[in-house]
Design a protein around this motif. Structure first.
Motif, PDB file in Angstrom:
ATOM      1  N   UNK A  82       0.846  -1.194   0.000  1.00 38.78           N
ATOM      2  CA  UNK A  82       0.000   0.000   0.000  1.00 38.78           C
ATOM      3  C   UNK A  82       0.879   1.240   0.000  1.00 38.78           C
ATOM      4  N   UNK A  83       0.605   2.158  -0.922  1.00 33.71           N
ATOM      5  CA  UNK A  83       1.309   3.435  -0.948  1.00 33.71           C
ATOM      6  C   UNK A  83       0.417   4.477  -0.292  1.00 33.71           C
ATOM      7  N   UNK A  84       0.967   5.178   0.701  1.00 30.92           N
ATOM      8  CA  UNK A  84       0.204   6.157   1.474  1.00 30.92           C
ATOM      9  C   UNK A  84       0.848   7.531   1.309  1.00 30.92           C
ATOM     10  N   UNK A  94       5.526   3.375   1.802  1.00 20.97           N
ATOM     11  CA  UNK A  94       5.148   2.099   1.203  1.00 20.97           C
ATOM     12  C   UNK A  94       5.028   1.074   2.328  1.00 20.97           C
ATOM     13  N   UNK A  95       3.847   0.485   2.473  1.00 20.34           N
ATOM     14  CA  UNK A  95       3.561  -0.441   3.558  1.00 20.34           C
ATOM     15  C   UNK A  95       3.334  -1.841   3.001  1.00 20.34           C
ATOM     16  N   UNK A 101       6.414  -1.378   7.483  1.00 22.63           N
ATOM     17  CA  UNK A 101       6.825  -0.339   6.541  1.00 22.63           C
ATOM     18  C   UNK A 101       7.999  -0.815   5.700  1.00 22.63           C
ATOM     19  N   UNK A 102       7.839  -0.746   4.397  1.00 19.38           N
ATOM     20  CA  UNK A 102       8.927  -1.087   3.479  1.00 19.38           C
ATOM     21  C   UNK A 102       9.907   0.073   3.372  1.00 19.38           C
ATOM     22  N   UNK A 103       9.399   1.280   3.409  1.00 18.92           N
ATOM     23  CA  UNK A 103      10.248   2.454   3.309  1.00 18.92           C
ATOM     24  C   UNK A 103       9.416   3.676   3.015  1.00 18.92           C
ATOM     25  N   UNK A 104      10.067   4.828   2.908  1.00 17.64           N
ATOM     26  CA  UNK A 104       9.353   6.075   2.682  1.00 17.64           C
ATOM     27  C   UNK A 104      10.187   7.024   1.847  1.00 17.64           C
ATOM     28  N   UNK A 105       9.498   7.852   1.097  1.00 17.23           N
ATOM     29  CA  UNK A 105      10.116   8.962   0.390  1.00 17.23           C
ATOM     30  C   UNK A 105       9.736  10.210   1.173  1.00 17.23           C
TER      31      UNK A 105
END
Length: 211
Positions: A82-84, A94-95, A101-105
């Protein structure tokens, strides 16, 4: 806020009540390939994502430890992640399907700086489009083997002329690769293919212009 259901003919079917939740402060909604529904719940403390089925059966809640701050955009990728668009924190998360959590921008990552990400969409190739309302651009991220989208380019500039942005908010893509977005401060609907504007619809008062 509430979640309402309609059939394929547009006939109202009623309000969806999620098990064990009296009120959902809905900011965004998305559906995965298994027909599970995801809603960004800004009324909860802390804010969270609620996953449930069409009959209201709750599957899970997650994101409570992420300090979400008005998550205005949601979209599900092909792998179930899921992109939040976490607007208040200037980041896109990105979850994983299991809620981790896979990571974040986040804000300030070079040309991909996100002032206030709101709408988010993914096309058939896995390209991610993020509407940045404050910077008034669309950020484009390419699919990456790591599972985290990689910044590719930006497009859009501020103004009231055809193809320009005035506080863009929502975004979507279609099967042919066109990108659709709308503005908050003007009632406009635009779409583009390969970053080229195809047509513009404008509504000024009672006058509709198609050009």
């Amino acid at each position: 806020n509430a979640i309402y259901q309609y059939n394929v003919g547009g006939v109202y079917q009623g309000e969806v009540k999620v098990d064990g939740i009296d009120h959902i402060g809905t900011l965004a909604i998305a559906i995965d390939s298994k027909q599970n529904i995801y809603v960004a719940d800004a009324a909860a403390t802390p804010q969270r994502i609620v996953e449930f089925r069409a009959d209201g059966t709750k599957v899970a809640t997650f994101g409570e430890t992420l300090n979400l701050n008005f998550p205005n955009g949601l979209v599900v990728q092909d792998d179930g992640s899921l992109i939040v668009a976490d607007s208040g924190n200037s980041r896109v998360i990105v979850i994983e399907p299991n809620g981790t959590v896979r990571g974040a921008l986040e804000r300030g990552s070079m040309d991909a700086a996100l002032g206030m990400p709101r709408g988010v969409a993914v096309n058939a190739k896995g390209t991610v489009y993020v509407v940045d309302t404050v910077n008034q651009v669309i950020r484009v991220f390419a699919k990456d083997p790591s599972g985290l989208p990689t910044f590719s380019t930006s497009f859009g500039d501020v103004g009231d002329r055809d193809g320009q942005f005035n506080y863009p908010n929502g975004i979507a893509t279609d099967a042919d690769g066109r990108v659709y977005r709308h503005d908050r401060r003007q009632i406009k609907f635009r779409f583009s293919g390969q970053q080229h504007w195809q047509f513009i619809w404008k509504l000024y008062g009672k006058r509709l212009i198609h050009g």
